[in-house]
Design an enzyme around this catalytic site. Structure first.
Site, short mmCIF file in Angstrom:
data_model
loop_
_atom_site.label_atom_id
_atom_site.label_comp_id
_atom_site.label_asym_id
_atom_site.label_seq_id
_atom_site.Cartn_x
_atom_site.Cartn_y
_atom_site.Cartn_z
N CYS A 2 9.44 60.17 33.33
CA CYS A 2 8.22 59.59 32.76
C CYS A 2 7.92 58.19 33.29
O CYS A 2 8.83 57.47 33.71
CB CYS A 2 8.38 59.52 31.26
SG CYS A 2 8.81 61.09 30.53
N ARG A 27 8.46 59.02 40.78
CA ARG A 27 9.50 59.33 39.81
C ARG A 27 9.56 60.83 39.49
O ARG A 27 10.54 61.29 38.93
CB ARG A 27 9.23 58.56 38.51
CG ARG A 27 9.28 57.07 38.69
CD ARG A 27 8.60 56.37 37.55
NE ARG A 27 9.33 56.52 36.31
CZ ARG A 27 10.23 55.65 35.87
NH1 ARG A 27 10.49 54.60 36.56
NH2 ARG A 27 10.85 55.83 34.74
N TRP A 74 7.61 63.77 32.30
CA TRP A 74 8.52 64.79 32.81
C TRP A 74 9.14 65.45 31.59
O TRP A 74 9.87 64.82 30.84
CB TRP A 74 9.60 64.16 33.69
CG TRP A 74 10.41 65.19 34.42
CD1 TRP A 74 10.24 66.55 34.39
CD2 TRP A 74 11.51 64.96 35.30
NE1 TRP A 74 11.16 67.18 35.19
CE2 TRP A 74 11.95 66.23 35.74
CE3 TRP A 74 12.16 63.83 35.73
CZ2 TRP A 74 13.03 66.38 36.62
CZ3 TRP A 74 13.23 63.98 36.60
CH2 TRP A 74 13.65 65.23 37.04
N ASN A 100 8.64 56.61 27.04
CA ASN A 100 9.69 57.10 27.94
C ASN A 100 10.98 57.12 27.14
O ASN A 100 11.23 56.21 26.35
CB ASN A 100 9.90 56.14 29.11
CG ASN A 100 8.78 56.20 30.11
OD1 ASN A 100 7.83 56.96 29.94
ND2 ASN A 100 8.88 55.39 31.15
N GLY A 101 11.81 58.13 27.39
CA GLY A 101 13.09 58.21 26.67
C GLY A 101 13.13 59.43 25.79
O GLY A 101 12.30 60.34 25.92
N GLU A 482 33.20 64.80 49.22
CA GLU A 482 31.89 64.15 49.12
C GLU A 482 31.93 62.79 49.84
O GLU A 482 30.97 62.42 50.53
CB GLU A 482 31.49 64.00 47.66
CG GLU A 482 30.17 63.29 47.39
CD GLU A 482 28.96 63.87 48.11
OE1 GLU A 482 29.05 64.96 48.69
OE2 GLU A 482 27.91 63.21 48.12
N LYS A 486 29.39 61.83 52.89
CA LYS A 486 28.48 60.66 52.84
C LYS A 486 28.68 59.81 54.09
O LYS A 486 27.72 59.38 54.70
CB LYS A 486 28.78 59.78 51.63
CG LYS A 486 28.20 60.09 50.30
CD LYS A 486 26.73 60.14 50.15
CE LYS A 486 26.12 61.42 50.62
NZ LYS A 486 25.91 62.47 49.67
N GLU A 489 27.35 61.60 57.39
CA GLU A 489 25.90 61.85 57.52
C GLU A 489 25.09 60.57 57.70
O GLU A 489 24.05 60.60 58.35
CB GLU A 489 25.36 62.69 56.36
CG GLU A 489 25.33 61.99 55.03
CD GLU A 489 24.76 62.85 53.93
OE1 GLU A 489 23.83 63.62 54.18
OE2 GLU A 489 25.24 62.72 52.79
N HIS A 505 50.43 69.57 57.15
CA HIS A 505 50.22 70.89 57.76
C HIS A 505 49.27 70.81 58.95
O HIS A 505 48.76 71.82 59.40
CB HIS A 505 49.70 71.86 56.71
CG HIS A 505 50.68 72.06 55.59
ND1 HIS A 505 51.84 72.78 55.72
CD2 HIS A 505 50.68 71.57 54.32
CE1 HIS A 505 52.52 72.74 54.58
NE2 HIS A 505 51.82 72.01 53.71
N LYS A 604 15.42 66.14 53.81
CA LYS A 604 15.75 66.08 52.38
C LYS A 604 15.79 67.48 51.76
O LYS A 604 16.59 67.73 50.86
CB LYS A 604 14.70 65.21 51.67
CG LYS A 604 15.02 64.89 50.23
CD LYS A 604 16.22 63.97 50.10
CE LYS A 604 16.68 63.80 48.66
NZ LYS A 604 18.09 63.35 48.58
C1 F6R Z 1 23.92 65.30 51.51
C2 F6R Z 1 22.84 66.14 51.03
C3 F6R Z 1 22.84 67.56 51.40
C4 F6R Z 1 22.30 68.41 50.24
C5 F6R Z 1 22.18 69.88 50.69
C6 F6R Z 1 21.73 70.76 49.55
O1 F6R Z 1 23.81 64.00 51.05
O2 F6R Z 1 21.96 65.67 50.37
O3 F6R Z 1 24.11 67.99 51.76
O4 F6R Z 1 23.17 68.30 49.17
O5 F6R Z 1 21.27 69.98 51.74
O6 F6R Z 1 20.48 70.35 49.08
P1 F6R Z 1 19.98 70.71 47.64
O7 F6R Z 1 20.90 70.07 46.67
O8 F6R Z 1 18.59 70.19 47.58
O9 F6R Z 1 20.05 72.21 47.52
#
Ligand code: F6R
Length: 609
Positions: A2, A27, A74, A100-101, A482, A486, A489, A505, A604
């Protein structure tokens, strides 16, 4: 999520409100609306969908009023619809509220208000505020006092802005656990949930603290503390350009989103503990159906898959249900064992990842119940799942997932707790204790974000490496995957993750003088084992960076760099330990001159196979 905007001044409110709402679009939202004072009345217009649709409708009205409030919603309580869009009004339509909230005690308040003769037109938690203010106003309170008396009855989180046709040109507002900013401009006064919404009109702002109130008129703003006494605020001048403003003053979206994580944790948990029991209504399964679940698959890609690895530990540990975590692109092409009592949990930030969607469809054809965990309202994952939990991350702009990952982990933790509660594997008091420790992680993440000196130092030591290994055991292993993703990438530095016990191993062959080994070595039942693995690496010349628990003095003997994080129960270390690893990856990427928001070759949303 929101967004709020409000204006009272000498100019027409309509374009200012619409412009502000457009700036808040990032947002994520599902409906929008405004309330504008026009000829002694409040004109309220809502639209489901985009602000553009609202703008289009407003063009027909040509409102010239100079005071109003606007909102992007939202959905939390009540589905996305025109009726549930804000502003919400009192019975006499003389008072309008945007919020909001989440008002956690809204059901009880609503019942009492209905018993006192109030008529509700929406399913939202927000509408109770309009009616509470109406009651206090009718008893003779000013609009400001009516809002103060109304908020005394609220439990939950709120940023609120209220207008009344009976006090023309006045906006009153307050906040608790949800941001609200007041702007002081030449042509009037402004209020918004984010500076970005008002930046084209004014750059002189006051950030309200919890419990503070403001009364805005076209000429001035009065500020009041929690005790009701007026105070002189500190006005800050924002000199960001628009690009920086969108980033909330941070140099990049990734850092902004990392810093949003305490809020994401709080929002994801808000309203989940109802009368002492955990509740996830959106799952749409009866207690009996949940009880029958005897196998769980978590399917996802990339970072979302790593959230699944963490969930496996929780679901098996607490609910004692066998759980497999599988990359969606593999799941869809094999023949997994699925029965009507199998639960498939599809995790996807974007809600439109092609492989995850295909896996959902396949699982449903085979008879599984599918829950989606996604950040995008109305996304294909949400639409094609039987039930959906929305992570409350807001729109994530940086390509590398950070805040949505944490939202996924918290949502999956809630799911694991719910399954354990339903199956009677955890007693109610245990669920409540775990829930409260989970909620505490929001503050612990804030502490981590306050001082990043150790992280920056460790990153500086690794910046010229050509490869790095991330290791851990148990939860630490899941987090390591993870951490490595990070780093690779966004910095293009090759990184791998292994359960620490796997080092000997094979991967240990990689280690020579100065090779970075990043270890999740927080206090856990396998802490001593991790230390042994670090000693093996150290003996071969590795440069060890350890994420460790505050107060652990032993670790200093085994690591070249120690990044301390607050002490938490091992199961919650996934949340706290992920944050320094995000910052570590970002710091290295920045030092290597990389664009952390838009790494090469990545998108993305991955909507193709
Ligand atoms: C890494 C990243 C990607 C997504 C992957 C799945 O930082 O963002 O590895 O996690 O492409 O994407 P979603 O979660 O949108 O299905």
């Amino acid at each position: 999520m929101c967004g709020i905007v409000g204006y009272t001044g000498s100019k027409s409110a309509q374009p200012i409100l619409v412009g502000g709402l457009k700036r808040l679009e990032y947002r994520g939202y599902d409906s929008a609306g405004v309330a504008i004072e026009q000829d002694g009345e409040l004109e309220v217009v809502h639209r489901k969908g985009k602000v553009e649709a609202l703008e289009h409708t407003l063009l027909h009205f040509h409102f010239t009023g100079t005071c109003g409030i606007g909102h992007t919603r939202w959905a939390t309580h009540g589905r996305p619809s025109e009726a549930n869009a804000h502003p919400h009004t009192s019975c006499d339509a003389q008072i309008a509220v945007v919020h909001n909230g989440i008002i956690e005690n809204f059901a009880e308040l609503r019942e009492n208000l209905i018993a006192r003769g109030h008529h509700f037109t929406s399913e939202t938690d927000t509408e109770v505020v309009a009616h509470l203010v109406e009651e206090e106003y009718a008893r003779g309170a000013s609009l400001l006092d009516a809002l103060r008396l109304a908020t005394q009855q609220l439990v939950g989180a709120y940023a609120l802005a209220v207008v009344s046709a009976k006090e023309p040109g006045v906006i009153v507002c307050t906040r608790k656990d949800s941001p609200l900013v007041v702007g002081v401009g030449e042509d009037g006064s402004f209020v918004a949930s984010d500076i970005i919404a008002m930046i084209e009109e004014t750059r002189d702002v006051v950030v309200l603290s919890d419990g503070q109130f403001a009364r805005l008129t076209s000429e001035s703003v009065e500020f009041y503390g929690e005790d009701g006494n007026a105070f002189e605020p500190i006005i800050s001048h924002v000199d960001w350009d628009l690009d920086v403003a969108e980033k909330g003053g941070y140099p990049d979206f990734m850092l902004k989103e990392i810093h949003e994580q305490p809020r994401v944790i709080r929002d994801t948990l808000a309203g989940r503990l109802v009368n002492g029991a955990l509740s996830i209504d959106e799952l749409d399964l009866s207690v009996e159906e949940l009880n029958l679940i005897d196998r769980v698959y978590v399917i996802a890609c990339g970072t979302s898959y790593h959230a699944g690895l963490i969930a496996k530990n929780l679901i098996e540990g607490w609910a004692r249900i066998p759980t497999e975590v599988e990359v969606a692109s593999e799941f869809r092409y094999r023949n997994p064992i699925i029965t009507p009592t199998t639960l498939v949990v599809a995790v996807s930030q974007s809600g439109e990842t092609a492989d995850t969607l295909a896996a959902i469809r396949d699982a449903r054809v085979k008879g599984a119940r599918v829950f989606g965990i996604t950040n995008v309202v109305g996304s294909p994952v949400a639409r094609e799942s039987d039930g959906v939990i929305y992570t409350k991350a807001n729109k994530e702009i940086a390509v590398a997932s950070t805040k949505s990952f944490l939202g996924q982990v918290v949502s999956l933790t809630l799911l694991a707790l719910l399954l354990a509660q339903v199956k009677g594997k955890l007693k109610m008091n245990q669920v409540r204790l775990l829930f409260s420790e989970l909620a505490d992680t929001a503050h612990q993440v804030e502490t981590i974000l306050e001082d990043t000196t150790a992280i920056d130092r460790a990153a500086a030591a690794c910046v010229d490496a050509t490869s790095a290994l991330f290791v851990g055991r148990g939860m630490g292993a899941a987090i390591s995957y993870e951490g490595a993703l990070k780093l690779k990438e966004i910095s293009y530095l090759h990184a791998e993750a292994y359960p620490a016990g796997e080092m000997k191993h094979g991967p240990i062959a990689l280690i020579d003088e100065g090779f970075p080994v990043i270890a999740v070595a927080t206090k856990s039942p396998v802490y001593d084992k991790v230390i042994s693995n670090l000693q093996e690496s150290k003996a071969r010349g590795a440069m060890i960076v350890a994420i460790a628990t505050e107060g652990d003095e032993e670790i200093v003997k085994h690591a070249d760099h120690v990044i301390y994080i607050p002490k938490v129960r091992d199961v919650f270390s996934a949340i706290t330990a992920s944050v320094p690893l995000q910052l570590f990856a970002r710091a290295i990427a920045i030092k290597r001159g990389c664009d952390v928001d838009q790494p090469r070759n990545l998108a993305k949303s991955v909507t193709v196979e």
